[in-house]
Design a protein around this motif. Structure first.
Motif, PDB file in Angstrom:
ATOM      1  N   GLN A 214       6.048  -1.688 -67.189  1.00  0.00           N
ATOM      2  CA  GLN A 214       5.797  -0.249 -67.275  1.00  0.00           C
ATOM      3  C   GLN A 214       6.634   0.372 -68.394  1.00  0.00           C
ATOM      4  OE1 GLN A 214       6.650   1.185 -63.323  1.00  0.00           O
ATOM      5  NE2 GLN A 214       4.615   0.695 -62.567  1.00  0.00           N
TER       6      GLN A 214
ATOM      7  N   ILE B 192       7.070   6.484 -76.427  1.00  0.00           N
ATOM      8  CA  ILE B 192       8.077   7.179 -75.624  1.00  0.00           C
ATOM      9  C   ILE B 192       9.374   6.372 -75.693  1.00  0.00           C
ATOM     10  CG2 ILE B 192       8.654   7.956 -73.295  1.00  0.00           C
ATOM     11  CD1 ILE B 192       5.588   8.324 -72.923  1.00  0.00           C
TER      12      ILE B 192
ATOM     13  N   ALA C  90       8.960   9.325 -61.510  1.00  0.00           N
ATOM     14  CA  ALA C  90       7.705   8.880 -60.897  1.00  0.00           C
ATOM     15  C   ALA C  90       7.974   8.215 -59.553  1.00  0.00           C
ATOM     16  CB  ALA C  90       6.968   7.920 -61.827  1.00  0.00           C
TER      17      ALA C  90
ATOM     18  N   GLU D  42       8.626  10.864 -57.113  1.00  0.00           N
ATOM     19  CA  GLU D  42       7.476  11.769 -56.961  1.00  0.00           C
ATOM     20  C   GLU D  42       6.868  11.751 -55.553  1.00  0.00           C
ATOM     21  OE1 GLU D  42       7.235  13.282 -59.737  1.00  0.00           O
ATOM     22  OE2 GLU D  42       5.275  14.226 -59.922  1.00  0.00           O
TER      23      GLU D  42
ATOM     24  N   VAL E 243      -1.165  -1.548 -67.697  1.00  0.00           N
ATOM     25  CA  VAL E 243      -0.223  -1.418 -66.596  1.00  0.00           C
ATOM     26  C   VAL E 243      -0.512  -0.155 -65.781  1.00  0.00           C
ATOM     27  CG1 VAL E 243       2.230  -1.282 -66.047  1.00  0.00           C
ATOM     28  CG2 VAL E 243       1.482  -2.528 -68.071  1.00  0.00           C
ATOM     29  N   GLU E 244      -0.434  -0.280 -64.476  1.00  0.00           N
ATOM     30  CA  GLU E 244      -0.575   0.901 -63.612  1.00  0.00           C
ATOM     31  C   GLU E 244       0.793   1.556 -63.463  1.00  0.00           C
ATOM     32  OE1 GLU E 244      -2.385   0.044 -59.870  1.00  0.00           O
ATOM     33  OE2 GLU E 244      -4.096  -0.989 -60.793  1.00  0.00           O
ATOM     34  N   ILE E 245       0.840   2.870 -63.639  1.00  0.00           N
ATOM     35  CA  ILE E 245       2.114   3.575 -63.483  1.00  0.00           C
ATOM     36  C   ILE E 245       1.940   4.754 -62.528  1.00  0.00           C
ATOM     37  CG2 ILE E 245       4.111   4.544 -64.673  1.00  0.00           C
ATOM     38  CD1 ILE E 245       3.182   3.300 -67.236  1.00  0.00           C
ATOM     39  N   PRO E 246       2.101   4.518 -61.233  1.00  0.00           N
ATOM     40  CA  PRO E 246       1.957   5.607 -60.271  1.00  0.00           C
ATOM     41  C   PRO E 246       2.975   6.698 -60.554  1.00  0.00           C
ATOM     42  CG  PRO E 246       2.191   3.470 -59.163  1.00  0.00           C
ATOM     43  CD  PRO E 246       2.475   3.247 -60.610  1.00  0.00           C
ATOM     44  N   GLY E 247       2.542   7.927 -60.479  1.00  0.00           N
ATOM     45  CA  GLY E 247       3.483   9.043 -60.647  1.00  0.00           C
ATOM     46  C   GLY E 247       3.623   9.516 -62.083  1.00  0.00           C
ATOM     47  N   VAL E 248       3.074   8.764 -63.047  1.00  0.00           N
ATOM     48  CA  VAL E 248       3.089   9.242 -64.433  1.00  0.00           C
ATOM     49  C   VAL E 248       1.661   9.595 -64.829  1.00  0.00           C
ATOM     50  CG1 VAL E 248       3.560   8.682 -66.851  1.00  0.00           C
ATOM     51  CG2 VAL E 248       5.119   7.904 -65.065  1.00  0.00           C
TER      52      VAL E 248
ATOM     53  N   TYR F 259       0.128  13.425 -69.555  1.00  0.00           N
ATOM     54  CA  TYR F 259       1.544  13.597 -69.863  1.00  0.00           C
ATOM     55  C   TYR F 259       2.040  12.468 -70.758  1.00  0.00           C
ATOM     56  CZ  TYR F 259       6.483  14.401 -69.544  1.00  0.00           C
ATOM     57  OH  TYR F 259       7.787  14.644 -69.878  1.00  0.00           O
ATOM     58  N   LEU F 260       1.639  11.259 -70.414  1.00  0.00           N
ATOM     59  CA  LEU F 260       2.029  10.081 -71.202  1.00  0.00           C
ATOM     60  C   LEU F 260       1.620  10.256 -72.662  1.00  0.00           C
ATOM     61  CD1 LEU F 260       2.604   6.879 -71.532  1.00  0.00           C
ATOM     62  CD2 LEU F 260       0.189   6.650 -71.057  1.00  0.00           C
TER      63      LEU F 260
ATOM     64  N   ALA G 210       3.502  13.116 -74.459  1.00  0.00           N
ATOM     65  CA  ALA G 210       4.872  12.694 -74.792  1.00  0.00           C
ATOM     66  C   ALA G 210       4.847  11.752 -75.988  1.00  0.00           C
ATOM     67  CB  ALA G 210       5.528  12.031 -73.581  1.00  0.00           C
TER      68      ALA G 210
ATOM     69  N   VAL H 176      -1.434   7.028 -64.613  1.00  0.00           N
ATOM     70  CA  VAL H 176      -1.858   6.043 -65.615  1.00  0.00           C
ATOM     71  C   VAL H 176      -2.428   4.782 -64.950  1.00  0.00           C
ATOM     72  CG1 VAL H 176      -1.096   4.566 -67.512  1.00  0.00           C
ATOM     73  CG2 VAL H 176      -0.124   6.851 -67.255  1.00  0.00           C
ATOM     74  N   ASN H 177      -3.721   4.570 -65.174  1.00  0.00           N
ATOM     75  CA  ASN H 177      -4.437   3.378 -64.728  1.00  0.00           C
ATOM     76  C   ASN H 177      -4.507   3.162 -63.212  1.00  0.00           C
ATOM     77  OD1 ASN H 177      -5.255   2.444 -67.275  1.00  0.00           O
ATOM     78  ND2 ASN H 177      -3.222   1.607 -67.661  1.00  0.00           N
TER      79      ASN H 177
END
Lengths: 390, 251
Positions: A339, A348, A360, A363, B88-93, B97-98, B101, B142-143
């Motif tokens: 990630q 980033i 996150a 969250e 890649v899965e990114i829970p909470g992002v 926003y990604l 940024a 994300v994903n």
């Protein structure tokens, strides 16, 4: 005000040692080192007038002075705590009191008793500010929520570092039938402060208690929370978010007593530990013999941002009934390298990517904060604690 | 744009790339083909700056800079983009926003002003249409909860938003059904331009039916065995890799 005859009363209260199962991972020796061997004799200074940073629209009560900033709404009463109030809040069976309760009672030098009558709908949350002071201070609080009443309570422990201090508090809460309390407990004391807190809750039929605890400040902080689901249909949700850095130490011991049938309990804790911080989480659930149809679940996820951070997590199930559903799970992990690389590859910077992934992670719990301004304050406080250049 | 010379790379002490030479200029589309385990993904990962790869020999110059000295985010700011083989899965992002940024970090590096929220949203929605990505996806994590095809489409969408100079597409075609492949390929074709180089890593000819490469390279056992134009890909499609591998052993 209560008289502070602590030295006498404390004669039978030895500091808990690491041999004590409940204090196995939390040593109070840093407290003794900071305030001296007779730390409870250190007279509390006057709290530095730092207004709570929470500016949200609320009924504001100062726990140190037992005063409110406005006329209380109908059905709400506030007065200083009295010794006899224990009679209102103590639950059978009678103690042996655990250390944290003994300590708070022995040292108590003030506190409030807040009662909300039956069937009250409050439009605003009640914000109780607990400004920290140097030396030793201890408070006893009682909160009574009448039948069918809905209330939101925010406890804000806060302060600026002016010298070592220890704050001890025991808060007893009684929820009458069908009462609902959303309880936010934001601990943002300064880095020179020690915090020893205890919450005891008695829940009557169909009552609902929901805790959101944000553990952000203090050098060392301990919370013991005991809730007893006294009558059927009672429900508790205990959510906690701890974000620690430096050499901070935080320890939450939760104890849920399913004393009646068809009650429900949920625990969801997430912790982030950086540097050399240490986190202790203990989630105990006790299901009594007659508590048929108990439904209980707990999860605890821990994120370690540094190799030297440490977490000890333990579920404790004591079940005397076959007709129960009890689930628990705990994880300890680090930031996911994939990630992190994915975010970097999108431009980033690494430090920012680490912050983003940490937020996150938090969250899932921040989402349970129903007051947007409060959520924002907590989120900003977390951001401020995270490393900026890693 | 990018010049790779005698590149040797090890992973966990094992030699994966054994002397790669490759030059890619602006406007070119290269296809790197080869059997599984030949080192194709390693090459794209090394260019993007993923951890865990040790360059033991050789160099990569990118716009006359030493690429290997740059952090992954610095490479992104300099215009390198990797479409992940396994997004890649990114829970909470949040997806938007990604990207915001990422875009703004690059703009700051270039001394440009950050895009304001309105301009950014407008741009993003435009680009989403390019790969027929449901705008609802923009506000999701994300994903997370994306199907395999949606993840790949999201990669190309991100490419469209980030506007790279050098895009590395690591098996962007794998796991796509024919409709999704057509959409993804269509998106890539629209992103082809004289200032941009695209490197497609694939082991199937399939994607190349939609996107005609200028150059095709066959990578096997850590080396480029042969290079050619689009016709080489057709030959591989018909005859497989065996004739090349045999030639290699004979030599």
């Amino acid at each position: 005000m209560l008289t502070n005859n602590a030295p006498q009363q404390l004669t039978g209260i030895a500091l808990p040692s690491l041999q004590d199962e409940d204090w196995k991972y939390t040593s109070l020796s840093p407290l003794v080192a900071a305030l001296g061997a007779a730390w409870w004799q250190q007279r509390a200074g006057t709290p530095v007038a730092t207004p709570s940073e929470l500016t949200l629209d609320s009924i504001r009560i100062n726990a140190a002075t037992a005063s409110c900033d406005r006329a209380l709404p109908d059905g709400v009463t506030l007065r200083p705590w009295r010794e006899s109030d224990h009679g209102l809040f103590d639950l059978p069976p009678a103690p042996p009191l655990p250390y944290s309760a003994k300590l708070a009672r022995a040292l108590a030098d003030g506190g409030i008793c807040l009662c909300i009558a039956d069937g009250v709908e409050l439009e605003q949350p009640i914000l109780i500010t607990h400004p920290e002071a140097t030396g030793s201070s201890a408070r006893l609080h009682g909160i009574h929520i009448g039948a069918g009443t809905n209330a939101t309570l925010i406890d804000h422990f806060h302060g600026v570092a002016t010298g070592a201090g220890v704050g001890t508090s025991l808060c007893q809460i009684r929820l009458q039938a069908n009462a609902a309390l959303d309880h936010y407990r934001i601990q943002q004391n300064s880095a020179s402060h020690f915090h020893l807190g205890r919450i005891e809750i008695g829940q009557h039929r169909d009552s609902r208690y929901r805790l959101f605890a944000a553990e952000l400040g203090s050098a060392l902080s301990r919370l013991d929370l005991v809730t007893t689901l006294l009558e059927q249909g009672a429900e508790c949700t205990l959510n906690g978010l701890m974000v620690l850095a430096g050499r901070q130490h935080a320890d939450h011991h939760l104890h849920i007593n399913h004393a009646a049938p068809h009650c429900r309990s949920r625990v969801h804790y997430r912790t982030v530990a950086d540097d050399r911080a240490r986190v202790v989480f203990n989630g105990a659930v006790r299901v009594a013999k007659g508590a048929n149809g108990t439904d209980s679940a707990q999860t605890n996820a821990n994120l370690l941002l540094s190799k030297r951070a440490q977490v000890d997590t333990k579920p404790e199930l004591e079940i005397y009934n076959d007709d129960v559903k009890c689930a628990h799970g705990a994880t300890v992990g680090q930031l996911d390298a994939e990630q992190l690389f994915y975010l970097q590859s999108r431009g980033i910077a690494k430090a920012e990517a680490r912050q983003l992934l940490t937020i996150a992670f938090a969250e899932a719990l921040l989402d349970t904060v129903a007051i947007p301004e409060l959520r924002k304050v907590i989120e900003q406080a977390i951001m401020a604690k995270l490393p900026h250049g890693a | 744009m990018i010049k790779i010379e005698n590149l040797h790379v090890e992973v966990d002490g094992k030699a994966i790339l054994k002397g790669i030479n490759l030059t890619i200029n602006a406007g070119e589309v290269h296809a790197i083909m080869g059997p599984n385990g030949s080192g194709k993904s390693t090459l794209s990962n090394v260019i993007a700056g993923r951890n865990g790869y040790t360059v033991t020999q050789g160099s990569i110059r990118y716009f006359d800079q030493d690429l290997l000295e740059m952090k992954p985010e610095e490479r992104a700011w300099a215009g390198i983009f990797l479409a992940f083989q396994y997004p890649v899965e990114i829970p909470g992002v949040n997806n938007t926003y990604l990207l915001k940024a990422g875009v703004n970090a690059r703009r700051r590096q270039q001394g440009l002003e950050e895009l304001d929220a309105m301009d950014f949203m407008q741009m993003v929605q435009e680009k989403a249409r390019l790969v027929e990505l449901d705008p609802a996806f923009l506000s999701r994590s994300v994903n997370v909860g994306f199907s395999g095809g949606e993840k790949k489409r999201n990669e190309i969408f991100q490419m469209a938003v980030l506007e790279p100079k050098l895009a590395l597409l690591d098996e962007t075609d794998s796991g796509l059904d024919i409709d999704a492949l057509r959409i993804v390929a269509g998106g890539i074709n629209k992103l082809r331009n004289p200032e941009r180089a695209i490197v497609m890593i694939t082991h199937y000819q399939r994607l190349l039916d939609y996107i005609t490469p200028d150059f095709v390279h066959v990578l096997a056992n850590g080396e480029i065995l042969t290079s050619g134009d689009a016709k080489l890909a057709h030959k591989l499609e018909k005859e497989g890799y065996d004739w090349l591998l045999e030639k290699d052993t004979a030599a």
